[in-house]
Design a protein around this motif. Structure first.
Motif, short mmCIF file in Angstrom:
data_model
loop_
_atom_site.label_atom_id
_atom_site.label_comp_id
_atom_site.label_asym_id
_atom_site.label_seq_id
_atom_site.Cartn_x
_atom_site.Cartn_y
_atom_site.Cartn_z
N ARG A 175 -2.90 0.20 2.64
CA ARG A 175 -2.56 1.57 2.20
C ARG A 175 -3.42 1.96 1.01
O ARG A 175 -3.96 3.07 0.94
N ASN A 176 -3.54 1.05 0.03
CA ASN A 176 -4.32 1.38 -1.17
C ASN A 176 -5.80 1.57 -0.86
O ASN A 176 -6.45 2.41 -1.47
N ARG A 177 -6.33 0.82 0.07
CA ARG A 177 -7.74 1.01 0.44
C ARG A 177 -7.94 2.44 0.95
O ARG A 177 -8.88 3.13 0.59
N THR A 178 -7.02 2.90 1.78
CA THR A 178 -7.11 4.26 2.33
C THR A 178 -6.94 5.31 1.23
O THR A 178 -7.70 6.28 1.15
N THR A 179 -5.94 5.14 0.37
CA THR A 179 -5.68 6.16 -0.65
C THR A 179 -6.73 6.16 -1.75
O THR A 179 -7.04 7.21 -2.29
N VAL A 180 -7.29 5.00 -2.07
CA VAL A 180 -8.35 4.94 -3.08
C VAL A 180 -9.56 5.74 -2.60
O VAL A 180 -10.12 6.55 -3.34
N ARG A 181 -9.94 5.54 -1.37
CA ARG A 181 -11.09 6.28 -0.83
C ARG A 181 -10.81 7.78 -0.83
O ARG A 181 -11.65 8.57 -1.23
N ALA A 182 -9.61 8.16 -0.38
CA ALA A 182 -9.24 9.58 -0.36
C ALA A 182 -9.21 10.17 -1.76
O ALA A 182 -9.64 11.32 -1.98
N THR A 183 -8.73 9.41 -2.73
CA THR A 183 -8.68 9.88 -4.12
C THR A 183 -10.09 10.13 -4.65
O THR A 183 -10.35 11.17 -5.27
N LEU A 184 -10.99 9.20 -4.43
CA LEU A 184 -12.36 9.37 -4.92
C LEU A 184 -13.06 10.56 -4.27
O LEU A 184 -13.77 11.31 -4.95
N VAL A 185 -12.85 10.75 -2.99
CA VAL A 185 -13.46 11.90 -2.30
C VAL A 185 -12.91 13.21 -2.86
O VAL A 185 -13.66 14.15 -3.14
N ALA A 186 -11.59 13.29 -3.04
CA ALA A 186 -10.97 14.51 -3.58
C ALA A 186 -11.42 14.75 -5.03
O ALA A 186 -11.66 15.89 -5.43
N LEU A 187 -11.53 13.67 -5.82
CA LEU A 187 -12.03 13.79 -7.19
C LEU A 187 -13.45 14.34 -7.19
O LEU A 187 -13.78 15.28 -7.93
N ARG A 188 -14.31 13.77 -6.36
CA ARG A 188 -15.69 14.25 -6.25
C ARG A 188 -15.73 15.73 -5.88
O ARG A 188 -16.42 16.52 -6.52
#
Length: 159
Positions: free
Chosen positions: A139-152
């Motif tokens: 779950r964290n692997r998925t949400t970390v990637r999504a967080t970084l993309v949204a931050l960018r």
């Protein structure tokens, strides 16, 4: 600290100081994260520093929960890290690292699992009932990637 269970990185076309300022304002994390809904700072506000505490507001499925967090490292433009606990039981450490690259910075987000011993086992066994998440590392692997993309996307759009 041990090797992170999850680590993802992404290049963002803003200076490291800009990305650090956004991430270290933990009240804004809900703008980017699919699971964290934001945070409430405890004590006096202002610039985050080592020892600053905050309550993290989270929701993965139907039930929200709150964690107690404490900043353990805060170097503007370089690193921002905080420990997460639940009723005094260590859960994790989140670390964000910022490196200057041509035309911006590389941001790395790391999740370190701090669940240990009988308390860690108890949290691991009961957390799915409270959070709806059965496989936390995945779950964290998925949400970390999504967080970084949204931050960018937000920072490059000037938000």
């Amino acid at each position: 600290m041990t090797t992170p269970k999850v680590a993802e990185r992404l290049t963002i076309n803003v200076p490291p100081e800009t990305a650090w300022a956004a991430v270290s304002d933990v009240r804004r994390m809900g703008e980017w994260s699919p699971e964290c809904r934001g945070a409430w700072l405890l004590g006096r506000g202002g610039r985050p520093r080592r020892g600053t505490r905050f309550l993290g507001r989270n929701r993965a499925s139907w039930l929200p929960w709150v964690t107690l967090c404490r900043v353990v490292e805060a170097v503007p433009g370089e690193v921002f890290a905080f420990d997460v606990s639940f009723f005094g039981i260590p859960l994790s450490r989140w670390t964000y690292r910022f490196f200057a690259v041509p035309f911006g910075c590389e941001v790395t987000e790391e999740w370190h699992d701090r669940r240990r011993g009988v308390h860690g086992w108890l949290i691991t066994a009961t957390a799915p009932l409270l959070t709806g998440v059965t496989r936390r590392p995945a779950r964290n692997r998925t949400t970390v990637r999504a967080t970084l993309v949204a931050l960018r996307d937000a920072l490059e759009a000037g938000r």
